[in-house]
Design an enzyme around this catalytic site. Structure first.
Site, PDB file in Angstrom:
ATOM      1  N   GLU A   1       0.619  -0.999   0.213  1.00  0.00           N
ATOM      2  CA  GLU A   1      -0.155   0.058   0.083  1.00  0.00           C
ATOM      3  C   GLU A   1       0.431   1.923   0.153  1.00  0.00           C
ATOM      4  O   GLU A   1       2.334   1.494   0.723  1.00  0.00           O
ATOM      5  CB  GLU A   1      -1.104  -0.049   1.671  1.00  0.00           C
TER       6      GLU A   1
ATOM      7  N   HIS B   1      -6.674   4.226   7.399  1.00  0.00           N
ATOM      8  CA  HIS B   1      -6.179   4.051   8.330  1.00  0.00           C
ATOM      9  C   HIS B   1      -4.674   4.414   8.165  1.00  0.00           C
ATOM     10  O   HIS B   1      -3.807   5.239   6.989  1.00  0.00           O
ATOM     11  CB  HIS B   1      -5.807   2.386   8.779  1.00  0.00           C
TER      12      HIS B   1
END
Lengths: 294, 377
Positions: free
Chosen positions: A209, A247
């Site tokens: 990510e 997040h």
């Protein structure tokens, strides 16, 4: 042992009497995991779905020889739960709990490390070796025993990709969801040597990510120490800079840690980088065919 | 993350004994004037816009005053500003100090090392990004040992401080370290850290508090960062929601899958504008709330991409159907759905009976969403 878990893994579920703890204790059992104990302080002596509940991890370990823990304890109590597991002799702890302050995680990581306990997570789906054992919450339906290893910083995206591999007719050796928090117990670089050594893994799928430099560090390791083929995917190519995408790990800062820098580093290290998740199964099959596996 | 305005950051610094200029925050020109008249803020003074964006000095958001009248007029001018998209609602008035050197100092987390890190430079007063790497020192601090004496000495050496100033630095570092740990900070930045006579003063304060530590820091609960009103509502409902420019609304579960979905939509020529991450849920009410929230953002089309693990497809389908019942006719939007994983067949059937087809392929479903987004209204 394959990577971290196998049929000798005996799991204590910390926070088993909570909703998630109960649901996933049942799912782990359905997967074939030996779920031998649960711990919830004050609820010792009861049972959850046939699993005996103890007041402390020490007691659970003494009575059931548990050797791994799956932690569902909510964030305010998660640090204590982990320290208790470490002190009771647990050497593998999967922390599913999300929203643990990173200052707590710093203490947890360094303490566990000093005592020889490996942490997976926090805020992670955990680890699964199809046909052997699962510690965590990855849905059972996505697995099929096979020879593809998977490491990922994502949750649901991992399920999506692992499922794609299954639907393509391939299977997985071990899949680890490392979690995407700022401080993780096990990073790509920590996990790569285990897959390199694992005789049951022929190829590794790495799912990264944006944010941080874990993928760049992984690329560095792969270039020098990893001999198996790697297929990688990085989520977040279209993410707007500076915006939070769900997040703490997924933040782009100062031009570093972008999807482009990560993909470039992995390609330079010899990995094949997929542009989309649905390209992965074909790329895996092709690489396995080229290297003579399958 | 909770980013604190400078004056709030300085309140935190003050609590831990970090030396600061004498000053006070004001919310009106009249208040600014009376702070000076009463001697709370000595003259000459500096008046600074309390905004989170950087570059205030160059952007006209910092002014100086020698008289109470000047303080009032400077405050009035700054309070009217729209600084980089942020409306100025507060100014900080502080005594103007005679500075001999400007240094840089920050404490944050090094994710790769999994250690807090102290970043130092003798080149303060400019953006640290612009400083050459050779002029920046990084000292990692082990959480069990805390800040050690030799690390303090090393910091003084790097900053070129000795004698009384080195002692002042050690004191200040200890204060900041305590603040970093006790306040659950993600970042403490002092830029510039000024040498004033034989002491040090924190001229600016950038403080970011970690959201995840909110359960033990109720004192930060009221401070918001740059969320839009809808983002704020989503936060209260524990739904990750980001609003940007674009006409495709995306509802997915999990940050990674949400990002991958956006990547695919964008690659296919779509403009994803609103992203909503359900996270793991097995509560249909949360799904309904997510869709109701989405309807307020008026997307052209909504792409629902769910992989059910913890979340069950039938739960999502039920929540969606209920939301559609509640959204008034005028606010309805077309939905392209892809629900896979746990209880997929049941969820698909529920959607079908509500007139929504779930397309199993990510590529095909994303393409359908992009096509719908391009249709004339």
């Amino acid at each position: 042992m394959t990577v971290l878990v196998d049929s000798d893994t005996r799991v204590v579920v910390q926070g088993i009497t909570g909703h998630q703890g109960t649901v996933h204790a049942v799912q782990m059992k359905a997967f074939g995991t030996h779920v031998v104990a649960g711990v919830t302080p004050g609820k010792g002596g009861t049972e959850v779905e046939g699993v005996p509940v103890f007041n402390s991890v020490r007691e659970a370990v003494d009575r059931t020889h548990a050797n791994a823990s799956c932690i569902f304890v909510p964030a305010p109590g998660a640090k204590d739960a982990l320290l208790e597991a470490v002190d009771a002799g647990i050497r593998l702890a999967v922390i599913v709990t999300e929203h643990i302050p990173f200052h707590d995680m710093l203490t947890m990581y360094h303490y566990a490390r000093s005592q020889g306990t490996r942490i997976i997570g926090p805020n992670c789906p955990g680890i699964a070796a199809p046909g052997k054992s699962k510690v965590g919450i990855i849905p059972n339906i996505v697995f099929r025993p096979g020879r593809v290893g998977v490491i990922s910083r994502s949750g649901t995206l991992t399920y999506e990709i692992v499922n794609g591999i299954k639907e393509h007719g391939l299977g997985q050796s071990t899949c680890i969801g490392l979690g995407g928090d700022p401080v993780v117990g096990t990073s790509f670089v920590d996990a790569l040597p285990m897959f390199e050594k694992d005789p049951e893994t022929d190829l590794l799928v790495l799912v990264g990510e944006i944010g941080g430099t874990a993928e760049e560090d992984a690329a560095e390791y792969i270039a020098h120490h990893f001999s198996k083929p790697v297929v990688a995917y990085i989520a977040g190519r279209s993410a707007p800079p500076g915006k939070r995408m769900g997040h703490a790990g997924a933040i782009i800062t100062r031009g570093k840690g972008t999807a482009a820098t990560k993909a470039a580093a992995l390609e330079a290290a010899g990995a094949n980088v997929a542009r989309f998740p649905y390209e992965i199964p074909d790329m895996v099959a092709e690489k396995l065919a080229v290297t003579g596996h399958r | 993350m909770v980013k604190l305005a400078e004056w709030r950051g300085k309140e935190v610094f003050g609590k831990y004994g970090v030396p600061l200029p004498r000053g006070h925050v004001a919310r009106s020109a009249e208040e600014a004037e009376s702070l000076v008249r009463s001697g709370t803020v000595p003259l000459p003074c500096v008046i600074k816009a309390q905004v989170l964006a950087g570059g205030r000095g160059k952007g006209g958001a910092v002014r100086f005053a020698d008289t109470p009248e000047e303080a009032r007029e400077s405050a009035r001018a700054i309070l009217g500003l729209d600084f980089k998209g942020e409306k100025v609602r507060e100014v900080l008035l502080e005594e103007k100090l005679s500075i001999s050197r400007e240094l840089y100092l920050s404490l944050t987390l090094d994710r790769a090392l999994r250690l807090p890190i102290l970043i130092l430079s003798s080149q303060g007063g400019v953006e640290i990004e612009a400083v050459d790497d050779s002029q920046i020192e990084r000292i990692s601090i082990h959480p069990f040992a805390g800040l050690t004496g030799y690390e303090e000495r090393r910091a003084a050496e790097v900053l070129g401080l000795s004698g009384t100033l080195a002692k002042a630095l050690a004191q200040l570092l200890r204060s900041l370290w305590r603040a970093f740990v006790d306040e659950d900070a993600e970042l403490l930045e002092v830029n510039p850290l000024a040498v004033v006579g034989d002491g040090l003063v924190a001229l600016d304060a950038k403080v970011i508090i970690e959201d995840d530590a909110a359960f033990r820091h109720p004192e930060y609960a009221e401070i918001r960062d740059d969320r839009t009103p809808l983002e704020e509502i989503a936060r209260e409902k524990d739904i990750a929601f980001v609003q940007l420019d674009g006409n495709i609304g995306v509802i997915a579960n999990g940050a990674g899958l949400t990002m991958a979905t956006l990547d695919v939509l964008q690659e296919l020529g779509g403009r994803p504008g609103i992203f909503l991450d359900l996270g793991g849920t097995d509560d249909p009410k949360k799904v309904t709330e997510a869709f109701l929230l989405m309807s307020q953002a008026t997307p052209k089309v909504v792409f629902l991409n769910i992989f059910g693990g913890v979340t069950r497809c039938d739960t999502v389908a039920r929540g969606l159907v209920e939301a559609m019942r509640q959204v008034p006719e005028s606010q309805r939007f077309p939905i392209v759905a892809r629900i896979r994983g746990n209880n997929e067949a049941e969820g698909t059937e529920i959607l079908r009976s509500a007139g929504i087809t779930s397309v199993p392929s990510l590529k095909d479903s994303a393409q359908a969403a992009v096509d719908r987004s391009r249709e004339a209204p």
